[in-house]
Design a protein around this motif. Structure first.
Motif, short mmCIF file in Angstrom:
data_model
loop_
_atom_site.label_atom_id
_atom_site.label_comp_id
_atom_site.label_asym_id
_atom_site.label_seq_id
_atom_site.Cartn_x
_atom_site.Cartn_y
_atom_site.Cartn_z
N ASP A 9 0.82 -1.22 0.00
CA ASP A 9 0.00 0.00 0.00
C ASP A 9 0.85 1.26 0.00
O ASP A 9 0.34 2.35 -0.23
N GLY A 10 2.14 1.13 0.29
CA GLY A 10 3.03 2.28 0.28
C GLY A 10 3.06 3.05 1.59
O GLY A 10 3.58 4.16 1.64
N TYR A 11 2.51 2.49 2.65
CA TYR A 11 2.50 3.16 3.95
C TYR A 11 3.59 2.61 4.86
O TYR A 11 3.91 1.42 4.82
N ARG A 78 2.86 7.85 4.10
CA ARG A 78 3.28 7.42 2.77
C ARG A 78 4.79 7.48 2.72
O ARG A 78 5.41 8.40 3.25
N ARG A 79 5.41 6.49 2.08
CA ARG A 79 6.87 6.47 2.01
C ARG A 79 7.36 7.66 1.19
O ARG A 79 7.03 7.80 0.02
#
Length: 107
Positions: A9-11, A78-79
């Motif tokens: 999910d990119g978190y 978020r990354r």
């Protein structure tokens, strides 16, 4: 409502224990003592995250997997990237820890 997230999910999941100076590395602290503060809250971490231009999401119903009996919450980020390169979670934790220490020093 419990929010489920995965790496896909990119978190990044940020727990307040990562910055707690009263904990040892074995108990979950992930930054050095110099970059940690006693008993930080997720609200403070979210505030610092906004300060460094990130968009935090608070998940107040979550419990840390190794401490399910302890009431705490987490911050989802978020990354971030710098010049198209992804920042590692450890580097992000150091950045947030330094800002957190500065913020505690000013108040």
């Amino acid at each position: 409502m419990i929010i489920t997230v995965s790496k896909r999910d990119g978190y990044l999941v940020i727990w307040p224990q990562y910055f707690d100076a009263t904990r040892s590395r074995k108990d979950g602290r992930r930054v050095s003592k110099l970059n940690s503060v006693p008993s930080p809250s997720t609200a403070e971490i979210a505030l610092i995250s906004r300060y460094v231009k990130l968009s935090p999401r608070l998940d107040e119903k979550a419990t840390h997997p190794s401490l399910p009996w302890e009431k705490c919450s987490r911050v989802l980020l978020r990354r971030p990237t710098i010049k198209g390169k992804r920042i590692s979670k450890q580097r992000l934790l150091r950045i947030l820890g330094k800002r957190l220490v500065l913020w505690y020093g000013k108040t």
